[in-house]
Design a protein around this motif. Structure first.
Motif, short mmCIF file in Angstrom:
data_model
loop_
_atom_site.label_atom_id
_atom_site.label_comp_id
_atom_site.label_asym_id
_atom_site.label_seq_id
_atom_site.Cartn_x
_atom_site.Cartn_y
_atom_site.Cartn_z
N PRO A 1 54.29 34.68 25.61
CA PRO A 1 53.18 35.61 25.40
C PRO A 1 52.02 35.27 26.34
O PRO A 1 51.65 34.11 26.47
N ARG A 2 51.49 36.30 27.00
CA ARG A 2 50.32 36.12 27.90
C ARG A 2 49.38 37.29 27.71
O ARG A 2 49.81 38.38 27.31
N TYR A 3 48.10 37.10 28.07
CA TYR A 3 47.15 38.23 28.08
C TYR A 3 47.59 39.24 29.12
O TYR A 3 47.99 38.87 30.23
N ARG A 4 47.45 40.52 28.79
CA ARG A 4 47.90 41.56 29.72
C ARG A 4 46.96 41.73 30.90
O ARG A 4 47.38 42.12 31.99
N ALA A 5 45.68 41.47 30.68
CA ALA A 5 44.70 41.60 31.76
C ALA A 5 43.73 40.42 31.68
O ALA A 5 43.43 39.92 30.58
N ILE A 6 43.28 39.98 32.85
CA ILE A 6 42.41 38.81 32.89
C ILE A 6 41.47 38.92 34.10
O ILE A 6 41.88 39.38 35.16
N ALA A 7 40.21 38.58 33.88
CA ALA A 7 39.25 38.53 34.99
C ALA A 7 39.08 37.07 35.38
O ALA A 7 38.89 36.20 34.51
N ILE A 8 39.17 36.80 36.68
CA ILE A 8 39.14 35.42 37.15
C ILE A 8 38.15 35.24 38.28
O ILE A 8 37.71 36.20 38.91
N GLU A 9 37.84 33.97 38.53
CA GLU A 9 36.96 33.60 39.64
C GLU A 9 37.58 32.38 40.31
O GLU A 9 38.15 31.53 39.62
N TYR A 10 37.51 32.32 41.63
CA TYR A 10 38.06 31.17 42.34
C TYR A 10 37.41 31.06 43.72
O TYR A 10 36.75 32.00 44.18
N THR A 11 37.60 29.93 44.36
CA THR A 11 37.16 29.74 45.74
C THR A 11 38.34 30.00 46.66
O THR A 11 39.44 29.50 46.42
N ALA A 12 38.13 30.81 47.70
CA ALA A 12 39.17 31.10 48.69
C ALA A 12 39.20 29.95 49.72
O ALA A 12 38.26 29.16 49.80
N PRO A 13 40.27 29.86 50.51
CA PRO A 13 40.38 28.78 51.50
C PRO A 13 39.24 28.76 52.53
O PRO A 13 38.96 27.73 53.14
N ASP A 14 38.56 29.92 52.72
CA ASP A 14 37.42 29.94 53.66
C ASP A 14 36.11 29.53 52.98
O ASP A 14 35.05 29.55 53.61
#
Ligand code: ZN
Length: 181
Positions: free
Chosen positions: A112-125
């Motif tokens: 079971p997982r959430y169907r939608a999720i808002a995320i934040e991350y740092t890109a390689p740049d």
């Protein structure tokens, strides 16, 4: 030059550790790790990989959904490298679907997982990114994010009755592929 890294298998303590944040994405070891993880992911027909799976205890994952031998019905996206990812919000609704893991070969489970999720991350740049993920891609993110906290999909399966061999899984998705996208 990139190299294919060895993937830690279930039982290896590297899979149970809490990953550390990466403070400076511009350091050369980070870029080397990204390149090697990408090579390892492509070689192994994965749709995602997390640094702890190659015994690198850092908060770095790649989400790279595409149809392949292990996931014939996966949607196609550009491989996305996510450094220090975190979840901002998620849907209440959850869905169960099959998952496997390069660190747990030969086994699939209904997770079971959430169907939608808002995320934040740092890109390689080094830039901060925010994104909303849904369905299979949201599932991959949650699976890889779990690896950063020492969890594997077996920890999320609700019943051992919902574990099958890879061979049985392939039989099932072939017979139900009309329902999947
Ligand atoms: Zn995994």
């Amino acid at each position: 030059m990139t190299e294919t890294l060895q993937i830690s298998q279930l039982g290896d303590s590297a899979l149970r550790q809490i990953a550390q944040p990466i403070n400076n994405v511009h350091e050369s070891w980070v870029q080397t790790l990204i390149n090697n993880l990408m090579t390892t992911l492509v070689k192994s027909n994965g749709v995602g990989i997390a640094a702890p799976q190659v015994s690198a205890p850092y908060q770095l994952i790649i989400v790279a959904s595409r149809p392949n031998l292990r996931y014939p019905n996966a949607p196609t996206m550009l491989p996305t490298v996510m450094i220090n990812p975190r979840s901002l919000t998620h849907s209440q609704e959850m869905a169960k679907d099959w998952e496997g893991c390069l660190s747990v070969p030969g086994i699939r489970g209904l997770v079971p997982r959430y169907r939608a999720i808002a995320i934040e991350y740092t890109a390689p740049d080094g830039t901060m990114q925010q994104q909303e993920l849904t369905d299979f891609v949201a599932r991959i993110f949650q699976h890889e994010f779990d690896h950063l906290n020492g969890l594997v999909f077996l920890d999320r399966v609700e019943s051992t009755q919902e574990l099958v061999t890879e061979q049985e899984y392939l039989k099932r998705i072939v017979s139900t592929s009309a329902d999947l996208k």
